[in-house]
Design a protein around this motif. Structure first.
Motif, PDB file in Angstrom:
ATOM      1  N   ILE A 119       0.884  -1.179  -0.041  1.00  0.00           N
ATOM      2  CA  ILE A 119      -0.022  -0.163  -0.040  1.00  0.00           C
ATOM      3  C   ILE A 119       0.928   1.306   0.001  1.00  0.00           C
ATOM      4  N   LEU A 120       2.004   1.286   0.863  1.00  0.00           N
ATOM      5  CA  LEU A 120       2.817   2.434   0.880  1.00  0.00           C
ATOM      6  C   LEU A 120       3.601   2.688  -0.471  1.00  0.00           C
ATOM      7  N   VAL A 226      -6.441   5.997   1.446  1.00  0.00           N
ATOM      8  CA  VAL A 226      -6.214   4.723   1.850  1.00  0.00           C
ATOM      9  C   VAL A 226      -7.183   3.771   0.854  1.00  0.00           C
ATOM     10  N   ASN A 227      -8.347   4.080   0.455  1.00  0.00           N
ATOM     11  CA  ASN A 227      -8.883   3.082  -0.575  1.00  0.00           C
ATOM     12  C   ASN A 227      -8.353   2.857  -1.809  1.00  0.00           C
ATOM     13  N   GLN A 228      -7.799   4.136  -2.307  1.00  0.00           N
ATOM     14  CA  GLN A 228      -7.583   4.012  -3.809  1.00  0.00           C
ATOM     15  C   GLN A 228      -6.103   3.200  -3.769  1.00  0.00           C
ATOM     16  N   SER A 229      -5.170   3.354  -2.672  1.00  0.00           N
ATOM     17  CA  SER A 229      -3.787   2.757  -2.431  1.00  0.00           C
ATOM     18  C   SER A 229      -4.073   1.521  -2.236  1.00  0.00           C
ATOM     19  N   LYS A 230      -5.084   1.027  -1.418  1.00  0.00           N
ATOM     20  CA  LYS A 230      -5.336  -0.313  -1.209  1.00  0.00           C
ATOM     21  C   LYS A 230      -5.929  -1.058  -2.326  1.00  0.00           C
ATOM     22  N   GLY A 234      -3.773  -4.080  -4.838  1.00  0.00           N
ATOM     23  CA  GLY A 234      -4.202  -5.389  -4.846  1.00  0.00           C
ATOM     24  C   GLY A 234      -4.404  -6.088  -3.512  1.00  0.00           C
ATOM     25  N   ILE A 235      -4.714  -5.277  -2.572  1.00  0.00           N
ATOM     26  CA  ILE A 235      -5.131  -5.943  -1.131  1.00  0.00           C
ATOM     27  C   ILE A 235      -6.603  -6.046  -1.328  1.00  0.00           C
ATOM     28  N   LYS A 236      -6.906  -7.552  -0.921  1.00  0.00           N
ATOM     29  CA  LYS A 236      -8.272  -7.979  -0.943  1.00  0.00           C
ATOM     30  C   LYS A 236      -9.195  -7.407   0.287  1.00  0.00           C
ATOM     31  N   LYS A 237      -8.414  -7.316   1.338  1.00  0.00           N
ATOM     32  CA  LYS A 237      -8.858  -6.925   2.729  1.00  0.00           C
ATOM     33  C   LYS A 237      -9.527  -5.817   2.889  1.00  0.00           C
ATOM     34  N   GLU A 238     -10.584  -5.700   3.928  1.00  0.00           N
ATOM     35  CA  GLU A 238     -11.398  -4.401   3.994  1.00  0.00           C
ATOM     36  C   GLU A 238     -10.422  -3.587   4.826  1.00  0.00           C
ATOM     37  N   HIS A 240      -9.569   0.338   6.292  1.00  0.00           N
ATOM     38  CA  HIS A 240     -10.158   1.475   6.823  1.00  0.00           C
ATOM     39  C   HIS A 240      -9.099   2.350   7.150  1.00  0.00           C
ATOM     40  N   PRO A 241      -8.846   3.710   7.301  1.00  0.00           N
ATOM     41  CA  PRO A 241      -7.835   4.428   7.673  1.00  0.00           C
ATOM     42  C   PRO A 241      -7.297   3.906   9.451  1.00  0.00           C
ATOM     43  N   HIS A 242      -8.238   3.675   9.971  1.00  0.00           N
ATOM     44  CA  HIS A 242      -7.978   3.064  11.536  1.00  0.00           C
ATOM     45  C   HIS A 242      -7.078   1.716  11.351  1.00  0.00           C
ATOM     46  N   THR A 243      -7.172   1.063  10.335  1.00  0.00           N
ATOM     47  CA  THR A 243      -6.486  -0.208  10.134  1.00  0.00           C
ATOM     48  C   THR A 243      -4.819  -0.155  10.254  1.00  0.00           C
ATOM     49  N   PHE A 244      -4.588   1.154   9.766  1.00  0.00           N
ATOM     50  CA  PHE A 244      -3.341   1.462   9.992  1.00  0.00           C
ATOM     51  C   PHE A 244      -2.876   1.289  11.444  1.00  0.00           C
ATOM     52  N   ARG A 245      -3.729   2.275  12.252  1.00  0.00           N
ATOM     53  CA  ARG A 245      -3.478   2.182  13.519  1.00  0.00           C
ATOM     54  C   ARG A 245      -3.215   0.945  14.197  1.00  0.00           C
ATOM     55  N   HIS A 246      -4.227   0.042  14.085  1.00  0.00           N
ATOM     56  CA  HIS A 246      -4.081  -1.164  14.664  1.00  0.00           C
ATOM     57  C   HIS A 246      -3.081  -2.067  14.015  1.00  0.00           C
ATOM     58  N   SER A 247      -2.715  -2.012  12.735  1.00  0.00           N
ATOM     59  CA  SER A 247      -1.556  -2.500  12.425  1.00  0.00           C
ATOM     60  C   SER A 247      -0.278  -2.149  12.868  1.00  0.00           C
ATOM     61  N   PHE A 248      -0.165  -0.864  12.946  1.00  0.00           N
ATOM     62  CA  PHE A 248       1.217  -0.167  13.905  1.00  0.00           C
ATOM     63  C   PHE A 248       1.328  -0.900  15.243  1.00  0.00           C
ATOM     64  N   ALA A 249       0.247  -0.984  15.786  1.00  0.00           N
ATOM     65  CA  ALA A 249       0.314  -1.323  17.372  1.00  0.00           C
ATOM     66  C   ALA A 249       0.532  -2.919  17.253  1.00  0.00           C
ATOM     67  N   THR A 250      -0.187  -3.716  16.367  1.00  0.00           N
ATOM     68  CA  THR A 250       0.010  -5.061  16.269  1.00  0.00           C
ATOM     69  C   THR A 250       1.611  -5.521  15.899  1.00  0.00           C
ATOM     70  N   HIS A 251       2.034  -4.840  14.907  1.00  0.00           N
ATOM     71  CA  HIS A 251       3.441  -5.095  14.345  1.00  0.00           C
ATOM     72  C   HIS A 251       4.483  -4.772  15.450  1.00  0.00           C
ATOM     73  N   LEU A 252       4.159  -3.731  16.297  1.00  0.00           N
ATOM     74  CA  LEU A 252       5.078  -3.301  17.443  1.00  0.00           C
ATOM     75  C   LEU A 252       5.074  -4.508  18.315  1.00  0.00           C
ATOM     76  N   LEU A 253       3.890  -4.807  18.751  1.00  0.00           N
ATOM     77  CA  LEU A 253       3.893  -5.979  19.863  1.00  0.00           C
ATOM     78  C   LEU A 253       4.307  -7.277  19.695  1.00  0.00           C
ATOM     79  N   GLU A 254       3.972  -7.694  18.351  1.00  0.00           N
ATOM     80  CA  GLU A 254       4.351  -8.864  17.923  1.00  0.00           C
ATOM     81  C   GLU A 254       5.810  -8.847  17.624  1.00  0.00           C
ATOM     82  N   GLY A 255       6.430  -7.836  17.575  1.00  0.00           N
ATOM     83  CA  GLY A 255       7.920  -7.775  17.476  1.00  0.00           C
ATOM     84  C   GLY A 255       8.697  -7.934  18.675  1.00  0.00           C
TER      85      GLY A 255
END
Length: 296
Positions: A119-120, A226-230, A234-238, A240-255
């Motif tokens: 996406i980025l 966000v939607n245009q870039s998604k 070619g990302i099939k998942k739904e 939303h803008p808030h998805t970036f915030r959730h992903s940020f937290a998850t990737h830090l915690l999982e690391g």
């Protein structure tokens, strides 16, 4: 607590045929729990009760950890307390009453690192709006911002040489958030090449991210980017803008990042419902971000 963790990890290495990555994940999850317990002054496994563990999982949920990751945490922690109970360190197992988190059967709301990178990488940085979109998405993911925080970000809030930005969060509370080298690079390029073509002095009001009319982007404007870039990635998942915030937290915690440091970056007031909040050292938070964020 650490001595019990070392003993448990040693037993996993010796007695169970687990991969190195699986054992590392268990260790990261349990280190997060131990850090949380230390914050509420618990250092002895015998003092841990159901309520402490329930609060820990509620905290993970508030931070946006995906249901699959929460289920992995549950599995790691359940195995740890089962070992402590079987080894005679505990008279009661505090995990017995705790139900496993339900794993969502729908599309996950958290992106993996590869999906985020796709996406980025989508915006066309040879155009003024594409360069803006690239800088915006990089900042969104680098800092785990709320949409309202992103659209209200001003040029004066950037302290790029120090590697931080100033964010005005909920309740007009200010916080300083680390920003990674990739986002810094693209913000600097946007400021030098794109924003000057968008800015209109009378109406731009120093806002960082501007639309074609020279005013700050709206929530709908962020959603469209966000939607245009998604879709373009070619990302099939739904997503939303808030998805970036959730992903940020998850990737830090999982690391393996410190739970309290992630919480402060996100602007959450408390690590538990009972604890008085105290600030962490800014340099420590920057170090956690640099070490554990995929684009730190």
């Amino acid at each position: 607590m650490e001595i019990f963790l070392r003993e448990y990890i040693s037993s996993l290495e010796l007695e169970r045929n687990l991969s190195i990555n699986t054992i590392k994940s268990y260790q990261n999850d349990l280190n997060s729990l131990i850090g949380f317990l230390k914050e509420i002054k618990i250092n002895d496994p015998a003092d841990i009760n159901y309520q402490h563990l329930s609060t820990f999982f509620k905290t993970l949920n508030k931070l946006g950890l995906s249901s699959r990751s929460a289920a992995r945490y549950y599995s790691s922690i359940k195995g740890f307390f089962k070992y402590l109970f079987a080894s005679g360190y505990l008279q009661k197992n505090p995990m017995e009453k705790l139900s496993a988190p339900k794993v969502s059967k729908g599309l996950p709301v958290v992106l993996n690192v590869n999906e985020v990178e796709k996406i980025l990488d989508f915006p066309n940085t040879s155009t003024k709006l594409g360069l803006r979109d690239k800088a915006l998405l990089e900042t969104f993911y680098a800092c785990g911002l709320r949409v309202s925080e992103l659209i209200n970000l001003k040029v004066a809030d950037l302290f790029l040489q120090e590697g931080i930005i100033r964010v005005l969060g909920k309740g007009s509370k200010e916080r300083l958030v680390p920003i990674g080298s990739s986002a810094i690079q693209w913000i600097e390029e946007y400021l030098s090449k794109s924003r000057p073509l968008l800015v209109k002095k009378a109406i731009s009001e120093n806002f960082l991210f501007l639309n074609n009319r020279g005013t700050r982007l709206s929530r709908m404007g962020i959603w469209k980017i966000v939607n245009q870039s998604k879709l373009g990635a070619g990302i099939k998942k739904e997503v939303h803008p808030h998805t970036f915030r959730h992903s940020f937290a998850t990737h830090l915690l999982e690391g393996g990042a410190d739970l309290r440091a992630v919480q402060e970056m996100l602007g959450h007031a408390d690590i538990s419902t009972t604890q008085i909040y105290t600030h962490l050292d800014r340099d420590y938070i920057k170090q956690v971000h640099k070490e554990y964020h995929p684009r730190g």
